[in-house]
Design a protein around this motif. Structure first.
Motif, PDB file in Angstrom:
ATOM      1  N   GLU A  84       0.845  -1.193   0.000  1.00 14.41           N
ATOM      2  CA  GLU A  84       0.000   0.000   0.000  1.00 14.41           C
ATOM      3  C   GLU A  84       0.883   1.245   0.000  1.00 14.41           C
ATOM      4  N   ALA A  85       1.700   1.349  -1.032  1.00 17.18           N
ATOM      5  CA  ALA A  85       2.667   2.446  -1.093  1.00 17.18           C
ATOM      6  C   ALA A  85       1.983   3.807  -1.051  1.00 17.18           C
ATOM      7  N   TYR A  86       0.808   3.900  -1.686  1.00 18.22           N
ATOM      8  CA  TYR A  86       0.087   5.175  -1.751  1.00 18.22           C
ATOM      9  C   TYR A  86      -1.402   4.852  -1.831  1.00 18.22           C
ATOM     10  N   LEU A  87      -2.170   5.318  -0.849  1.00 19.46           N
ATOM     11  CA  LEU A  87      -3.566   4.892  -0.708  1.00 19.46           C
ATOM     12  C   LEU A  87      -4.577   5.540  -1.657  1.00 19.46           C
ATOM     13  N   PRO A  88      -4.441   6.819  -2.066  1.00 17.67           N
ATOM     14  CA  PRO A  88      -5.501   7.436  -2.876  1.00 17.67           C
ATOM     15  C   PRO A  88      -5.955   6.636  -4.097  1.00 17.67           C
ATOM     16  N   PRO A  89      -5.061   6.068  -4.918  1.00 15.26           N
ATOM     17  CA  PRO A  89      -5.558   5.288  -6.059  1.00 15.26           C
ATOM     18  C   PRO A  89      -6.374   4.066  -5.632  1.00 15.26           C
ATOM     19  N   ILE A  90      -6.018   3.471  -4.497  1.00 16.96           N
ATOM     20  CA  ILE A  90      -6.778   2.328  -3.975  1.00 16.96           C
ATOM     21  C   ILE A  90      -8.156   2.795  -3.520  1.00 16.96           C
ATOM     22  N   LEU A  91      -8.190   3.878  -2.770  1.00 23.78           N
ATOM     23  CA  LEU A  91      -9.449   4.362  -2.201  1.00 23.78           C
ATOM     24  C   LEU A  91     -10.372   4.971  -3.257  1.00 23.78           C
ATOM     25  N   ASP A  92      -9.799   5.535  -4.314  1.00 30.59           N
ATOM     26  CA  ASP A  92     -10.625   6.126  -5.372  1.00 30.59           C
ATOM     27  C   ASP A  92     -10.981   5.123  -6.462  1.00 30.59           C
ATOM     28  N   GLY A  93     -10.516   3.905  -6.355  1.00 32.44           N
ATOM     29  CA  GLY A  93     -10.859   2.876  -7.333  1.00 32.44           C
ATOM     30  C   GLY A  93     -12.190   2.223  -7.004  1.00 32.44           C
ATOM     31  N   GLN A 140       7.191  11.190   5.413  1.00 29.25           N
ATOM     32  CA  GLN A 140       6.193  11.635   4.444  1.00 29.25           C
ATOM     33  C   GLN A 140       5.166  10.550   4.174  1.00 29.25           C
ATOM     34  N   TRP A 141       5.632   9.309   4.041  1.00 29.56           N
ATOM     35  CA  TRP A 141       4.708   8.186   3.810  1.00 29.56           C
ATOM     36  C   TRP A 141       3.712   8.072   4.962  1.00 29.56           C
ATOM     37  N   TYR A 142       4.192   8.225   6.192  1.00 25.93           N
ATOM     38  CA  TYR A 142       3.323   8.122   7.367  1.00 25.93           C
ATOM     39  C   TYR A 142       2.333   9.280   7.418  1.00 25.93           C
ATOM     40  N   ILE A 143       2.813  10.499   7.135  1.00 27.83           N
ATOM     41  CA  ILE A 143       1.933  11.673   7.117  1.00 27.83           C
ATOM     42  C   ILE A 143       0.831  11.492   6.074  1.00 27.83           C
ATOM     43  N   ASP A 144       1.218  11.067   4.880  1.00 28.27           N
ATOM     44  CA  ASP A 144       0.243  10.874   3.807  1.00 28.27           C
ATOM     45  C   ASP A 144      -0.781   9.807   4.193  1.00 28.27           C
ATOM     46  N   ARG A 145      -0.311   8.730   4.779  1.00 25.10           N
ATOM     47  CA  ARG A 145      -1.206   7.632   5.154  1.00 25.10           C
ATOM     48  C   ARG A 145      -2.205   8.078   6.228  1.00 25.10           C
TER      49      ARG A 145
END
Length: 276
Positions: A84-93, A140-145
């Protein structure tokens, strides 16, 4: 704990060399008076969401680095970064999420986001308006998550996007990831609601219940989001020890009885923290 260091700099890093904290990242200063000033500005203009981010920057959490290190330098954290390197594409899919079983967290999430006209990408865009520098580090990864899981909190806790619901989510989040910014906006916002509605609704009981629930619940940012999305919502709430938000629902019942629309408090200028 899986501890590594960058071969050239000696900085703490993940096994792939990503540093825990970029040396260029400036450490925020703790400035409570500045935070309170931004809170007063927020009360005057509830749509100026930059004040929310400035409040959090002025009240940095003292154990934030410890939380980042504990997750990102662990085997579980490394697995999350791979899967789960970056969640937005997962959540917006949503097309993919809708293929999961009825009654799942995924379906509830899609229903909520579509009904409210929200997207994970939209939250990213809002957060970038303040112009913070972006670093390629574990911090940054933690902040974004942490940012990208915010709307999932509404689904899992049952708190809506009304004014009180947002205060409750803020204090639930404090239970998960303590920050004086959450405390200031959450409790001061709740007192503001109580004062301006002049109602017998148990607002403080509602936010305290949310706070206790967040403390008892495992930290969401540490959990595999894909797995949670695939599970039945009721099962996830039971497993994470998230009870029915009884006092929040009681506030809504009393307000409606008194002729107050719980979802019109923001429009009336009651409390300006919907983007917190």
């Amino acid at each position: 704990m899986v501890e590594h260091s960058h071969p050239h700099t000696g900085i703490e890093a993940a096994s792939d060399g990503t540093p825990l904290r970029d040396p260029a990242r400036v450490r925020p200063r703790y400035r409570p008076l500045k935070a309170y000033g931004h809170f007063l500005d927020l009360l005057q203009d509830k749509e100026e969401t930059s004040h929310v981010f400035k409040i959090f920057e002025s009240l940095p959490s003292r154990d934030f680095d410890h939380r980042v290190r504990r997750l990102t330098l662990s085997a579980d954290g490394e697995a999350l970064r791979r899967d789960e390197a970056y969640l937005p594409p997962i959540l917006d899919g949503h097309e993919t999420l809708r293929k999961m079983p009825r009654g799942s967290v995924a379906h509830a999430y899609c229903d909520f986001m579509e009904r409210e006209g929200l997207s994970a990408a939209g939250l990213v865009a809002e957060s970038e308006k303040i112009g913070r520098p972006h670093f390629d580090d574990l911090t940054q990864w933690y902040i974004d998550r942490s940012r990208d899981t915010h709307d999932l909190l509404h689904i899992l806790t049952g708190y809506g996007r009304d004014a009180l619901g947002e205060q409750c989510v803020l204090l639930f989040t404090h239970g998960q990831q303590p920050s004086h910014g959450h405390l200031l906006i959450g409790y001061a916002g709740a007192h503001h609601i109580r004062k301006l509605t002049n109602s017998r609704a148990p607002v403080l009981r509602a936010v305290r219940q949310a706070h206790r629930t967040g403390t008892a619940c495992p930290t969401l940012v540490d959990l595999p989001i894909r797995l949670l999305l695939s599970m039945q919502l009721d099962d996830v709430r039971a497993e994470l020890q998230i009870p029915e938000p009884t006092w929040y629902r009681e506030c809504h019942r009393i307000w409606r009885e008194e002729g107050i629309d719980p979802y019109d408090l923001l429009a009336a200028g009651t409390v300006p923290v919907k983007a917190a």
